[in-house]
Scaffold this active site. Structure first.
Site, short mmCIF file in Angstrom:
data_model
loop_
_atom_site.label_atom_id
_atom_site.label_comp_id
_atom_site.label_asym_id
_atom_site.label_seq_id
_atom_site.Cartn_x
_atom_site.Cartn_y
_atom_site.Cartn_z
N CYS A 337 0.83 -1.20 0.00
CA CYS A 337 0.00 0.00 0.00
C CYS A 337 0.87 1.26 0.00
CB CYS A 337 -0.97 -0.04 1.17
SG CYS A 337 -2.33 1.13 1.00
N HIS A 435 -3.49 -5.42 1.04
CA HIS A 435 -3.25 -5.74 2.44
C HIS A 435 -3.66 -7.19 2.70
CE1 HIS A 435 -2.25 -1.76 3.94
NE2 HIS A 435 -3.28 -1.25 3.31
#
Length: 492
Positions: A337, A435
């Site tokens: 991310c 994630h």
């Protein structure tokens, strides 16, 4: 209407989340309709639900309860982003960025109404609500605006289970002091206390428990032994302070010279560090949180974690010379991310993050990627098909996880896609918005295998383990060590 039990604490990190998750699974196992709730959460460890973001603990507790996670389980979420400012999320939707005073002056009533409405919806659909408090219920400077503790106890008409951690000492002082400081009407709701993280001979506590009960009239309903069921951490207090190094995981007893170290820069605004927990449980793997100024001499791989403020954390790494050391590093590198965004060549429209008026910020330059920030925020659960390249070479199949990010990253040069439509990878560097990547066995196994191979160390044999469901382990702590009778919960 549902019976609400508020699991409140004498302090942060005393075990409230584990107790709440254990209660949710314990009751669900007995066919009781149960749902988790936390009126207001402050955490950068969040998960995506169909309605938006919720704190990781409520996501986990919903899974433990056997219900689909929703924003009703955590209607007010504050995500700290540095300099005393947090992103405010109501019912899963971003409202804006506020300092504490601005939040209380401008949005406190909205937050209270949002939390009440969410609780009421849950109460109409379930028999029991297990509500988790935040920090300490005895913060006397906040009692007029303590949404997760005092206000929840009142609007939910909740009984309270008070949780105290014995690991740091002073458990009886913490319990007595907390009961002395809570508002009188809230004090009357305390049905019992639980002592957590105990090691040693349980009988040695008996004199203290007896005197505590005599002084307060509050029964101690259980003493829970020190145990980590394996649930994701919610608070950054579980991490070392910025500037310190700490190793997580013991490698399952594998000797140091037969182990590998995954270095993780301890970003000042780190988020979703739970992404690293699955690696720390692997045999022969040690996850080392290191200061931005640390060397990578003893690292075999590097993972750049997520960030609540990518631009400022990127600047912190650059100022500490981390980028130079990372570019000279020859082991596997993965960016998740915000870490993926940092690995690119540049970030444009950077002022969207509210970190000044700069439009263009140089990245670390390990991937041919440019990220453009925008006001739009992606929050979704996703499935991806692995292409098995870079640090994940040899992996295949489908992985799942979630995305929570602002910005869109575009390839600017030759790089492979590690997943369909997501990420970038070279031979040794990979970035992705996914994630929970390492929760997936196929991705985690490939990364661990490639890290050992890069380090020239034989992959240790995985020990045989009995299946260990973290939800059932948490439920077992409640079942075996807490007397729930005085709480009046249904037990079908």
């Amino acid at each position: 209407m549902a019976h609400t039990l508020l699991v409140a604490g004498t302090a942060s990190h005393v075990g409230k989340s584990t107790v709440a998750a254990g209660l949710c699974r314990y009751l669900a196992d007995r066919a009781v309709s149960v749902a988790p709730f936390k009126a207001q959460n402050m955490s950068n460890n969040a998960r995506a639900t169909p309605g938006g973001e919720v704190g990781v603990s409520q996501y986990v507790q919903a899974r433990a309860a056997g219900v689909a996670p929703s924003t009703d389980h955590n209607p007010v979420l504050l995500k700290p982003r540095g300099d005393g400012e947090s992103q405010l999320i109501l019912d899963g939707e971003v409202v804006g960025h506020f300092e504490a005073r601005g939040y209380y002056d401008e949005h406190w009533e909205d937050a209270l109404d949002t939390a009440r409405a969410a609780h009421d919806r849950l109460a109409r659909s379930h028999d029991v609500i297990v509500a988790e408090g935040a920090g300490s219920i005895a913060e006397i400077n906040l009692h007029d605006r303590d949404l997760a503790n005092v206000e929840t106890a009142r609007f939910a008409d909740a009984d309270i289970l008070l949780v105290a951690d014995i690991e740091r000492g002073g458990v009886f002082a913490s319990l007595v002091g907390t009961l002395e400081l809570v508002p009188e009407d809230v004090r009357e709701r305390v049905a019992g206390a639980v002592i957590t993280k105990f090691r040693g001979d349980r009988s040695l506590l008996d004199p203290g428990i007896e005197e505590f009960e005599d002084r307060t009239g509050v029964p101690v309903l259980g003493v829970v032994p020190y145990d980590d069921p394996g649930l994701p951490e919610e608070d950054s207090v579980a991490l070392p302070p910025v500037g310190e190094r700490a190793v997580v995981g013991d490698g399952d007893g594998v000797a140091d010279d037969e182990s590998v170290t995954v270095a993780v820069p301890r970003l000042p605004r780190i988020s979703n560090f739970t992404d690293l927990q699955p690696l720390a449980r692997e045999p022969g793997v040690r996850v080392a949180y290191v200061p931005p100024g640390a060397t990578l001499d003893d690292a075999d791989a590097v993972v750049l974690p997520g960030s609540k403020n990518t631009v400022d954390d990127l600047r912190a790494l650059t100022d500490a010379g981390f980028g130079d050391r990372l570019r000279a590093f020859d082991g596997p590198v993965v960016g998740l991310c915000g870490g993926y965004q940092m690995l690119g060549e540049a970030i444009t429209n950077a002022a969207v993050e509210g970190t000044g008026d700069a439009d263009h910020i140089e990245g670390l330059g390990l991937l041919p990627v440019t990220t453009a920030f925008s006001e739009a925020k992606t929050v979704e659960h996703v499935e991806r098909t692995l292409n098995g390249v870079g640090p994940l070479s040899g992996a295949s199949g489908t992985v799942e996880g979630y995305e929570i990010h602002m910005g869109d990253s575009k390839l600017t040069g030759g790089a492979a896609r590690p997943f369909d439509s997501d990420g970038a990878a070279t031979d040794s560097v990979l970035g992705t918005y996914l994630h929970d990547l390492f929760v997936n066995d196929t991705a985690r196994d490939a990364f661990v295998r490639n890290t050992f191979e890069s380090a020239g160390i034989a992959l240790p044999e995985a020990p045989e383990r009995a299946d260990s469901d973290p939800y059932e382990r948490a439920a077992g702590l409640i079942r075996d060590h807490v007397d729930l009778g005085p709480l009046g919960l249904p037990d079908r």
